[in-house]
Design a protein around this motif. Structure first.
Motif, PDB file in Angstrom:
ATOM      1  N   ALA A 214       6.700   8.450  10.424  1.00 42.00           N
ATOM      2  CA  ALA A 214       5.706   7.382  10.539  1.00 42.00           C
ATOM      3  C   ALA A 214       4.522   7.745   9.660  1.00 42.00           C
ATOM      4  O   ALA A 214       3.948   8.826   9.799  1.00 42.00           O
ATOM      5  N   ALA A 215       4.180   6.848   8.735  1.00 38.48           N
ATOM      6  CA  ALA A 215       3.008   7.026   7.877  1.00 38.48           C
ATOM      7  C   ALA A 215       1.912   6.098   8.390  1.00 38.48           C
ATOM      8  O   ALA A 215       2.077   4.884   8.396  1.00 38.48           O
TER       9      ALA A 215
ATOM     10  N   LEU B  86       0.838  -1.210   0.000  1.00 40.95           N
ATOM     11  CA  LEU B  86       0.000   0.000   0.000  1.00 40.95           C
ATOM     12  C   LEU B  86       0.868   1.253   0.000  1.00 40.95           C
ATOM     13  O   LEU B  86       0.626   2.199  -0.733  1.00 40.95           O
ATOM     14  N   PHE B  87       1.880   1.259   0.860  1.00 33.28           N
ATOM     15  CA  PHE B  87       2.752   2.416   0.998  1.00 33.28           C
ATOM     16  C   PHE B  87       3.578   2.647  -0.268  1.00 33.28           C
ATOM     17  O   PHE B  87       3.799   3.793  -0.667  1.00 33.28           O
TER      18      PHE B  87
ATOM     19  N   VAL C 104       3.929   2.609   8.558  1.00 30.44           N
ATOM     20  CA  VAL C 104       5.240   2.393   7.944  1.00 30.44           C
ATOM     21  C   VAL C 104       6.191   3.433   8.504  1.00 30.44           C
ATOM     22  O   VAL C 104       5.882   4.631   8.510  1.00 30.44           O
ATOM     23  N   LEU C 105       7.326   2.972   8.967  1.00 34.12           N
ATOM     24  CA  LEU C 105       8.374   3.858   9.470  1.00 34.12           C
ATOM     25  C   LEU C 105       9.423   3.990   8.378  1.00 34.12           C
ATOM     26  O   LEU C 105       9.860   2.984   7.796  1.00 34.12           O
TER      27      LEU C 105
ATOM     28  N   TYR D 226      -2.451   8.086   3.568  1.00 27.55           N
ATOM     29  CA  TYR D 226      -1.792   8.138   4.871  1.00 27.55           C
ATOM     30  C   TYR D 226      -1.596   9.571   5.340  1.00 27.55           C
ATOM     31  O   TYR D 226      -1.613  10.506   4.562  1.00 27.55           O
ATOM     32  N   GLN D 227      -1.403   9.689   6.651  1.00 25.99           N
ATOM     33  CA  GLN D 227      -0.966  10.926   7.272  1.00 25.99           C
ATOM     34  C   GLN D 227       0.363  10.590   7.926  1.00 25.99           C
ATOM     35  O   GLN D 227       0.543   9.489   8.442  1.00 25.99           O
TER      36      GLN D 227
END
Length: 164
Positions: free
Chosen positions: A94-95, A56-57, A84-85, A103-104
């Motif tokens: 961090a997302a 996803l990221f 995710v880092l 994401y934020q």
């Protein structure tokens, strides 16, 4: 002379107002928020593995970002499915991802420590180890809370936890 200068400033201001306000995104979280709707987020399948979260990221990450680790958020706090880092220059970020990949993100000016020990504490809170410029290692916590359109982050840095 003063009249010419004033006219030049007025023209410049008008040009900025006309062309300076575009719909182009200025940050990853703004860009991602504009690309998907809430209905998209509820229709996408839930990620079941770390690999699903990374996939996803990967759809929205910048090439210069170095992924450090990721973790699922089993309680789906604030409708987030994983975190995710990643390292971006001198900051660890961090997302917090929705199921559609939106994401934020929140970051701290530090480097990732070894071992990183990314942990999901529940209720939108993660912890991990960071290393500062002077070489000190600290435990970093970041909490993401989202209510409607309001996104807030709380970051806490404390002493590194030691194991007995």
């Amino acid at each position: 002379m003063k009249r010419t200068f004033a006219l030049l400033l007025l023209s410049l201001w008008f040009a900025i107002m006309l062309f300076g306000c575009t719909s182009s995104p200025t940050s990853p979280s703004t860009e991602n928020s504009d690309k998907a709707t809430t209905s998209d987020a509820t229709e996408a399948p839930l990620p079941e593995t770390k690999e699903d979260v990374l996939s996803l990221f990967a759809q929205r990450k910048q090439e210069s970002w170095v992924v450090l680790d990721c973790i699922l958020t089993p309680d789906h706090a604030s409708d987030r499915v994983g975190v995710v880092l990643f390292q971006d220059g001198d900051s660890v970020n961090a997302a917090f991802l929705r199921r559609d990949g939106v994401y934020q993100q929140c970051g701290v000016m530090a480097r990732a420590a070894d071992p990183l020990q990314l942990t999901y504490l529940g209720d939108g809170t993660i912890s991990f180890h960071i290393r500062t410029e002077d070489g000190s290692v600290y435990l970093q916590q970041i909490t993401c809370t989202i209510q409607g359109n309001d996104v807030s982050f709380v970051a806490k840095t404390g002493p590194r936890e030691t194991t007995a």
